[in-house]
Design an enzyme around this catalytic site. Structure first.
Site, PDB file in Angstrom:
ATOM      1  N   ASP A 192     -76.686  -8.018  38.037  1.00  0.00           N
ATOM      2  CA  ASP A 192     -75.477  -8.386  37.778  1.00  0.00           C
ATOM      3  C   ASP A 192     -74.170  -7.535  38.592  1.00  0.00           C
ATOM      4  O   ASP A 192     -73.975  -6.476  37.996  1.00  0.00           O
ATOM      5  CB  ASP A 192     -74.980  -8.591  36.181  1.00  0.00           C
ATOM      6  CG  ASP A 192     -74.049  -9.374  35.771  1.00  0.00           C
ATOM      7  OD1 ASP A 192     -73.362 -10.303  36.532  1.00  0.00           O
ATOM      8  OD2 ASP A 192     -73.711  -9.276  34.655  1.00  0.00           O
TER       9      ASP A 192
ATOM     10  N   ASP B 203     -64.500 -10.953  35.086  1.00  0.00           N
ATOM     11  CA  ASP B 203     -65.412  -9.781  34.564  1.00  0.00           C
ATOM     12  C   ASP B 203     -65.905  -9.052  36.050  1.00  0.00           C
ATOM     13  O   ASP B 203     -67.265  -9.340  36.366  1.00  0.00           O
ATOM     14  CB  ASP B 203     -66.501 -10.625  33.837  1.00  0.00           C
ATOM     15  CG  ASP B 203     -67.280  -9.518  33.165  1.00  0.00           C
ATOM     16  OD1 ASP B 203     -67.110  -8.468  33.260  1.00  0.00           O
ATOM     17  OD2 ASP B 203     -68.376 -10.133  32.410  1.00  0.00           O
TER      18      ASP B 203
ATOM     19  N   GLU C 182     -70.613 -17.522  33.358  1.00  0.00           N
ATOM     20  CA  GLU C 182     -70.357 -16.496  34.465  1.00  0.00           C
ATOM     21  C   GLU C 182     -70.891 -16.649  35.607  1.00  0.00           C
ATOM     22  O   GLU C 182     -72.268 -16.832  35.730  1.00  0.00           O
ATOM     23  CB  GLU C 182     -70.690 -15.111  34.003  1.00  0.00           C
ATOM     24  CG  GLU C 182     -70.428 -14.117  34.900  1.00  0.00           C
ATOM     25  CD  GLU C 182     -70.512 -12.548  34.333  1.00  0.00           C
ATOM     26  OE1 GLU C 182     -69.929 -12.233  33.258  1.00  0.00           O
ATOM     27  OE2 GLU C 182     -70.937 -11.539  34.835  1.00  0.00           O
TER      28      GLU C 182
ATOM     29  N   ASP D 224     -71.350  -8.087  39.460  1.00  0.00           N
ATOM     30  CA  ASP D 224     -69.904  -8.229  39.248  1.00  0.00           C
ATOM     31  C   ASP D 224     -68.901  -8.009  40.256  1.00  0.00           C
ATOM     32  O   ASP D 224     -68.176  -6.926  40.002  1.00  0.00           O
ATOM     33  CB  ASP D 224     -69.756  -7.063  37.943  1.00  0.00           C
ATOM     34  CG  ASP D 224     -70.363  -7.597  36.628  1.00  0.00           C
ATOM     35  OD1 ASP D 224     -70.683  -8.742  36.410  1.00  0.00           O
ATOM     36  OD2 ASP D 224     -70.715  -6.751  35.710  1.00  0.00           O
TER      37      ASP D 224
ATOM     38  N   ASP E 257     -66.093 -16.586  33.389  1.00  0.00           N
ATOM     39  CA  ASP E 257     -66.196 -15.213  33.675  1.00  0.00           C
ATOM     40  C   ASP E 257     -66.393 -15.429  35.381  1.00  0.00           C
ATOM     41  O   ASP E 257     -67.429 -15.684  35.932  1.00  0.00           O
ATOM     42  CB  ASP E 257     -67.237 -14.424  33.154  1.00  0.00           C
ATOM     43  CG  ASP E 257     -66.807 -13.659  31.886  1.00  0.00           C
ATOM     44  OD1 ASP E 257     -65.644 -13.860  31.429  1.00  0.00           O
ATOM     45  OD2 ASP E 257     -67.292 -12.658  31.401  1.00  0.00           O
TER      46      ASP E 257
ATOM     47  N   HIS F  15     -74.263 -14.689  36.435  1.00  0.00           N
ATOM     48  CA  HIS F  15     -75.169 -14.993  35.370  1.00  0.00           C
ATOM     49  C   HIS F  15     -75.961 -16.273  35.918  1.00  0.00           C
ATOM     50  O   HIS F  15     -77.163 -16.598  35.747  1.00  0.00           O
ATOM     51  CB  HIS F  15     -74.955 -15.041  34.030  1.00  0.00           C
ATOM     52  CG  HIS F  15     -74.172 -13.956  33.361  1.00  0.00           C
ATOM     53  ND1 HIS F  15     -73.752 -13.907  32.206  1.00  0.00           N
ATOM     54  CD2 HIS F  15     -74.006 -12.821  33.828  1.00  0.00           C
ATOM     55  CE1 HIS F  15     -73.011 -12.464  31.906  1.00  0.00           C
ATOM     56  NE2 HIS F  15     -73.284 -12.042  33.107  1.00  0.00           N
TER      57      HIS F  15
ATOM     58  N   GLU G 212     -71.948 -16.761  26.205  1.00  0.00           N
ATOM     59  CA  GLU G 212     -71.943 -16.468  27.649  1.00  0.00           C
ATOM     60  C   GLU G 212     -73.328 -16.511  27.970  1.00  0.00           C
ATOM     61  O   GLU G 212     -73.760 -15.347  27.970  1.00  0.00           O
ATOM     62  CB  GLU G 212     -71.035 -15.199  27.882  1.00  0.00           C
ATOM     63  CG  GLU G 212     -70.906 -14.925  29.436  1.00  0.00           C
ATOM     64  CD  GLU G 212     -70.146 -13.677  29.523  1.00  0.00           C
ATOM     65  OE1 GLU G 212     -69.148 -13.180  28.803  1.00  0.00           O
ATOM     66  OE2 GLU G 212     -70.699 -13.017  30.404  1.00  0.00           O
TER      67      GLU G 212
ATOM     68  N   HIS H  16     -63.502  -5.897  24.630  1.00  0.00           N
ATOM     69  CA  HIS H  16     -64.565  -5.679  23.645  1.00  0.00           C
ATOM     70  C   HIS H  16     -63.951  -4.516  22.793  1.00  0.00           C
ATOM     71  O   HIS H  16     -62.928  -3.878  23.197  1.00  0.00           O
ATOM     72  CB  HIS H  16     -65.722  -4.822  24.345  1.00  0.00           C
ATOM     73  CG  HIS H  16     -66.554  -5.518  25.191  1.00  0.00           C
ATOM     74  ND1 HIS H  16     -66.242  -5.496  26.638  1.00  0.00           N
ATOM     75  CD2 HIS H  16     -67.617  -6.307  25.210  1.00  0.00           C
ATOM     76  CE1 HIS H  16     -67.087  -6.205  27.270  1.00  0.00           C
ATOM     77  NE2 HIS H  16     -67.803  -6.607  26.296  1.00  0.00           N
TER      78      HIS H  16
ATOM     79  N   ASP I 151     -63.864  -1.098  24.259  1.00  0.00           N
ATOM     80  CA  ASP I 151     -63.068  -0.886  25.295  1.00  0.00           C
ATOM     81  C   ASP I 151     -61.691  -0.335  25.015  1.00  0.00           C
ATOM     82  O   ASP I 151     -61.274   0.509  25.808  1.00  0.00           O
ATOM     83  CB  ASP I 151     -62.646  -2.109  26.133  1.00  0.00           C
ATOM     84  CG  ASP I 151     -63.837  -2.920  26.524  1.00  0.00           C
ATOM     85  OD1 ASP I 151     -64.882  -2.245  26.724  1.00  0.00           O
ATOM     86  OD2 ASP I 151     -63.743  -4.130  26.650  1.00  0.00           O
TER      87      ASP I 151
END
Ligand code: XLS
Ligand code: NI
Ligand code: NI
Length: 438
Positions: free
Chosen positions: A307, A338, A268, A309, A296, A271, A232, A101, A104
Site C-alpha cells: 500500500d 489517504d 480505497e 498510498d 479513499d 486496496h 474499508e 483516527h 492522530d
C-alpha cells in the site's frame, strides 16, 4: 495568529495553461458540471494521519519531514499546532472535510482515562476551528492496529481484555465523531485477519469482529449518530489474510451478520489493486449493491506489492472512478486523500503540491467522466449488448418465467446457434481515449 505555511498563499484556479505550481489547473470549485459545482461533486477530505503526522519514515530509514509545525516540546502543544496547521492547510486549498483516527489527534497515554481527557480537550479546540472556518468532519475512526496490544487483532484478538479495550476505543472514537458532526465512521480492519491457520479459529474471530460492529451500531445510534458506518476493504498488509478482503467479501460479511443496513463501503484505490481488482471494479461492486459510501482516493504502484498510498495522478483511473460515482448518483461520504508525500518530497510546499495534484486529477476525472456519459456510446453499447434479453426467450428468462425443461425444448428446436455479438473492447477503449485525449 502567525501562519504556519506563511510562504504559501491561498491556492487559486488558474486554468490548464498555468505554469504556476501552486495553482489549480483543473479544479475550479465553483464551476458547474452536470448540474452541480465541482466542489459538491468532489467532497475532498484531508487525512489527518498522513498529512499532519507522517514524517517520511520507512522500513529502512528514519524521518525526513518536519511536522512539528512550530510547536514547543510537549504533548498537547504539538497536538494543538497540528490542528492549526491542518485548518490553515485545508483553508488554503479550499478543502471542506477532514478524516481522523483517535491517535492522530493526540498521542495515547498509559491510562485510557488520560487519553480520553486529551481527546476531549483537543476536540473542543477542533470544534472552535470548525466553527471559524466552516470545515467539516467526513469520518472518524479508531486506530486499532498500531499499538502492541493489537498484535493479534482488535475485534479478532485472542484476548478478551484486548477485545474490551478495542470496544472502549471504538466507543470514544464514536463519541468524537458525533461531537465533530462526522458524516461517517470507518472500520478498517488492519489487523483483523491472520497469519497461519495453525493458531487461528477464523469463524470465532469473524463472529467477534461482527459483534464489535453490532455493538458500535447500537451505541452510535443511541448517541445520535445518523451517518453511515463503513468497512474499508483491504486484502492484506499488515496481515497475510484480512477478513475484509475486497468489496464482495465485505458485503457478504455484512449481510451474513445483519449489518448491511447500517454499513456501506469506503473503497480505497490502492486496496483494490492489492486485491487483484481495478479501482473501478471495487467501486462498481459496492455501487451495484447500494453500498458505495465513501472513497479513499490514493493510488498504488503496480510494480510494488504494498500500500504505497501515493497521491493520485492517473487520470484514466480517476475518470473511471468518477464515472462510477456519477452513475451511483454521487457519494454520501467523500473523497479522502489517504495518501502521503514520497519520502524525498519533504517540504511544506510538497504537501500542497501533493493535494493540488490529487485534486486536479479528480477534477479532470470528473470532467472526462461527464463527457463519457454525455457522449453515450458506452451506455448505448452495453444496452445493445444484452438486447437478446429484451424480447422472446430472453425476456422470459429475465422475467424468470422459464424452467430448465422449457429452455431445453427451446434449444432442441434451434437450427443454428450464432456466436454472441462481439465484445468490441478495442473499439470501446478507443472511445475512452478519444474522450480523454481529444
Ligand atoms: C490503511 C488504511 C487506513 C485507513 C484508516 O491501509 O488505508 O489508512 O484508511 O484506518
Ligand atoms: Ni490503505
Ligand atoms: Ni484508507
Amino acid at each position: 495568529m502567525a501562519e504556519i505555511f506563511g510562504e504559501i498563499k491561498k491556492i487559486a484556479y488558474e486554468g490548464p495553461g498555468s505554469r504556476n505550481p501552486l495553482s489549480f489547473k483543473h479544479y475550479d470549485p465553483e464551476r458547474v458540471v452536470a448540474g452541480k459545482s465541482m466542489r459538491e461533486h468532489l467532497p475532498f477530505a484531508m487525512a489527518w494521519w498522513h498529512n499532519l503526522c507522517y514524517c517520511g519514515q520507512d522500513m529502512f530509514g528514519s524521518i525526513t519531514m518536519d511536522k512539528s509545525f512550530g510547536a514547543q516540546p510537549g504533548i498537547m502543544t504539538h497536538a494543538y499546532s497540528k490542528v492549526d496547521a491542518g485548518f490553515e492547510f485545508m483553508q488554503k486549498l479550499g478543502i471542506d472535510y477532514f478524516c481522523f483516527h483517535d491517535t492522530d489527534l493526540i498521542p495515547e497515554a498509559c491510562d485510557i482515562n488520560e487519553t480520553n481527557a486529551r481527546l476531549d480537550e483537543l476536540s473542543d479546540y477542533i470544534i472552535k476551528k470548525m466553527q471559524e472556518t466552516g470545515i467539516r468532519c467526513l469520518w472518524g475512526t479508531a486506530n486499532m492496529f498500531s499499538s502492541p496490544r493489537y498484535l493479534s487483532g482488535a475485534g479478532s484478538s485472542n484476548s478478551a481484555d484486548v477485545f474490551a479495550f478495542a470496544a472502549a476505543q471504538v466507543k470514544k472514537a464514536l463519541d468524537l465523531t458525533v461531537k465533530l458532526g462526522g458524516r461517517g465512521y470507518v472500520f478498517w480492519g488492519g489487523r483483523e485477519g491472520y497469519e497461519t491457520l495453525l493458531n487461528t479459529d477464523v469463524k470465532f474471530e469473524q463472529e467477534n469482529v461482527a459483534y464489535l460492529m453490532k455493538m458500535a451500531v447500537a451505541y452510535g445510534r443511541k448517541i445520535g449518530f445518523s451517518g453511515d458506518f463503513y468497512i474499508e476493504p483491504k486484502p492484506k498488509e499488515p496481515m497475510k489474510h484480512q477478513y475484509d478482503f475486497d468489496a464482495a467479501t465485505s458485503i457478504g460479511f455484512l449481510k451474513q451478520h445483519g449489518l448491511e443496513k447500517d454499513f456501506k463501503l469506503n473503497i480505497e484505490s490502492n486496496h483494490a489493486t492489492l486485491a487483484g481488482h481495478t479501482f473501478q471494479h471495487e467501486l462498481h461492486i459496492a455501487s451495484m449493491n447500494g453500498m458505495l459510501g465513501s472513497v479513499d482516493a490514493n493510488s498504488g504502484d503496480l510494480l510494488l506489492g504494498w500500500d504505497t498510498d501515493e497521491f493520485p495522478k492517473n487520470v484514466y483511473d480517476a475518470t473511471m472512478c468518477m464515472y462510477e460515482i456519477l452513475k451511483a448518483g454521487g457519494l454520501s461520504g467523500g473523497l479522502n486523500f489517504d495518501a502521503k508525500n514520497r519520502r524525498a518530497s519533504y517540504t511544506h510546499e510538497d504537501m500542497f503540491q501533493a493535494y493540488i495534484l490529487g485534486m486536479d486529477t479528480f477534477a479532470l476525472g470528473l470532467i472526462k467522466a461527464v463527457a463519457l456519459i454525455e457522449d453515450g456510446r458506452i451506455d448505448e453499447f452495453v444496452k445493445e449488448r444484452y438486447a437478446s434479453f429484451s424480447t422472446g426467450i430472453g425476456a422470459k428468462i429475465r422475467r424468470k418465467e422459464t424452467t430448465l425443461e422449457k429452455l431445453a425444448d427451446y434449444a432442441s428446436e434451434m437450427k443454428s446457434l450464432e456466436l454472441p455479438g462481439s465484445g468490441r473492447q478495442e473499439y470501446l477503449e478507443s472511445v475512452v481515449n478519444s474522450i480523454l485525449f481529444g
